[in-house]
Write an enzyme that holds these catalytic residues in place. Structure first.
Site, PDB file in Angstrom:
ATOM      1  N   SER A  34     -22.053  70.033  18.978  1.00 20.22           N
ATOM      2  CA  SER A  34     -23.391  69.399  18.440  1.00 20.22           C
ATOM      3  C   SER A  34     -24.993  69.601  18.022  1.00 20.22           C
ATOM      4  O   SER A  34     -25.990  69.524  18.095  1.00 20.22           O
ATOM      5  CB  SER A  34     -23.615  67.452  19.090  1.00 20.22           C
ATOM      6  OG  SER A  34     -23.577  67.462  20.110  1.00 20.22           O
ATOM      7  N   LYS A  89     -32.929  69.158  22.249  1.00 22.92           N
ATOM      8  CA  LYS A  89     -32.356  68.673  21.649  1.00 22.92           C
ATOM      9  C   LYS A  89     -32.354  67.384  20.685  1.00 22.92           C
ATOM     10  O   LYS A  89     -32.913  66.284  21.419  1.00 22.92           O
ATOM     11  CB  LYS A  89     -30.534  68.571  22.429  1.00 22.92           C
ATOM     12  CG  LYS A  89     -29.140  68.170  21.017  1.00 22.92           C
ATOM     13  CD  LYS A  89     -28.123  67.945  21.303  1.00 22.92           C
ATOM     14  CE  LYS A  89     -27.351  67.995  21.078  1.00 22.92           C
ATOM     15  NZ  LYS A  89     -25.741  67.478  21.744  1.00 22.92           N
ATOM     16  N   SER A 146     -19.680  70.246  23.371  1.00 24.06           N
ATOM     17  CA  SER A 146     -20.801  70.639  22.472  1.00 24.06           C
ATOM     18  C   SER A 146     -21.715  71.728  22.730  1.00 24.06           C
ATOM     19  O   SER A 146     -22.747  71.416  22.157  1.00 24.06           O
ATOM     20  CB  SER A 146     -21.441  69.459  22.224  1.00 24.06           C
ATOM     21  OG  SER A 146     -20.596  68.771  21.020  1.00 24.06           O
TER      22      SER A 146
END
Length: 434
Positions: free
Chosen positions: A146, A76, A170
């Protein structure tokens, strides 16, 4: 053998150990899948195929030192990588090159994993700009956030393992939306050094995979206490608490169906299930998590406000300037409630072995701005225990909906062993295809 990119991480690991697969062949397969699908899914912010192949070739020359040897990882893009940009999906951080890997990246790289690339994220894994990533099964829908790119990449067969993070929901929510597995470990058991901080008391680094065994591979790498030493129990030996949470009024048809189906499948398999109603105090945890998240986010984005000024998005200006007016007294009350509920939650495990709860309200929402409601995740994040997402079914719109198993703090190994026993029951549709 199926195309290597579609193997679970555990299956690929065994094939590499047996000499039936090389890291280079696996990485090339993933890159081919990405080339085919990237225009539609847009999961990646940085990808260097030549560097990935070179890294895989180098790993193939070395002795195997762990089960992660040769396996590609997505990271990420708010987690630092020394050989790739870390942009936080922020216009103000484009081209930023960290000096060293984040601790979590350093661990898996040291154990032979290949860092494939950086996956798209909501800006700073918090607010502001949304990822460009689209749901692999329906591009009109969000893959969640996210950890948007990581969830979509694993769900679409582009990589079998990827890091995500969770401050509210998330990590677990995108797993539910994309029909994959995820572990949010106990808060603090995986170092967050080198990852953007949003809320110190909540932020947790976790990972996606395509099976419980995939999650175990990574848990072993991080030396979570007891992982790999606790055999999976017989389903009939387990007692599971069915927890609709105090927020059940916000469930959607897909989430309600997944919860009911999971309970029905467990019952048919001989698992003892019982409704678990949490004490009244737990009804305040969603607000408490929000208070702590925004209260600590005030400090996390102050430097951005002072450095970036007018270039900083409104979401982050509001956090840094405490637009919600969160006072010290409110922060103390939120932390005190969390401490009270953590003790009360731990006591419930005298009755049950694990808690089953919704992982998301329902299917992935339409559009890319709405990454999904974290109402069925926030309280568990605040309680600091491990959460494990398991695929369950498809919702009315044909998109995946999962459930989650939740355990008490530091019971990660126990939760993984329970999930190994129950995933073939809950994820019956995937099991029937394998």
């Amino acid at each position: 053998m199926t195309e290597p990119c579609f193997l679970t991480a555990a299956a690929a690991s065994r094939a590499i150990a047996d000499g039936r697969l090389t890291s280079e062949a696996l990485v090339r397969s993933c890159l081919e899948r990405i080339e085919t699908r990237d225009a539609a899914v847009k999961a990646w912010l940085h990808l260097d195929p030549r560097a990935a192949i070179a890294a895989a070739r180098e790993v193939d020359k070395r002795p195997r030192i762990s089960r992660l040897h040769g396996l590609p990882f997505g990271v990420k893009d708010m987690i630092d990588t020394a050989d790739m940009p870390t942009t936080h999906n922020s216009a103000n951080w484009q081209g930023h090159r960290p000096a060293r890997d984040a601790a979590c990246v350093g661990v898996v790289r040291a154990l032979g994993a290949v860092i494939l690339g950086k996956t798209d994220t909501v800006e700073f894994a918090a607010a502001g700009r949304r990822a460009a990533t689209r749901h692999p099964m329906n591009p009109a829908h969000s893959p969640g956030g996210s950890s948007s790119g990581s969830g979509a990449a694993v769900g679409d067969g582009q990589v079998s393992l990827a890091f995500g993070t969770q401050t509210g929901g998330s990590l677990i929510r995108p797993a539910s939306f994309n029909g994959i597995y995820a572990l949010k470990p106990t808060w603090g058991t995986v170092s967050r050094e080198g990852a953007k901080i949003y809320a110190n008391s909540l932020d947790t680094i976790g990972w996606y995979g395509r099976s419980v065994e995939d999650l175990v591979l990574v848990a072993e790498a991080f030396r979570l206490d007891g992982v790999g030493h606790e055999p999976a129990p017989a389903p009939r030996a387990l007692r599971i608490g069915l927890c609709r949470t105090p927020y059940w009024s916000r469930i959607e048809p897909g989430g309600e169906r997944a919860f009911a189906l999971a309970a029905e499948r467990l019952t048919r398999a001989g698992v003892a299930v019982e409704d678990l109603v949490l004490p009244d105090a737990f009804g305040g945890l969603f607000e408490a998590q929000d208070t702590i998240m925004f209260g600590e986010g005030r400090a996390a984005f102050l430097d951005e406000l002072l450095i970036q000024g007018a270039r900083l998005g409104r979401d982050f200006v509001d956090r840094a300037e405490n637009a919600k007016g969160i006072t010290p007294d409110r922060m103390i009350a939120a932390h005190d409630l969390a401490a009270e509920c953590r003790r009360a939650f731990s006591a419930l495990f005298e009755r049950v072995d694990a808690v089953l709860a919704p992982a998301s309200p329902g299917e992935a929402p339409h559009g890319l701005q709405n990454t999904g409601d974290h109402v069925f995740n926030a309280m568990w994040t605040l309680l600091h225990g491990p959460c494990l997402s398991i695929p369950c079914t498809l919702g009315p719109g044909g998109l995946p909906v999962g459930i989650q198993l939740v355990g008490p703090r530091y019971a990660d190994a126990r939760l993984l062993s329970i999930a190994a026993a129950l995933a073939p029951v809950i994820d019956a549709e995937t099991a029937a295809q394998s």
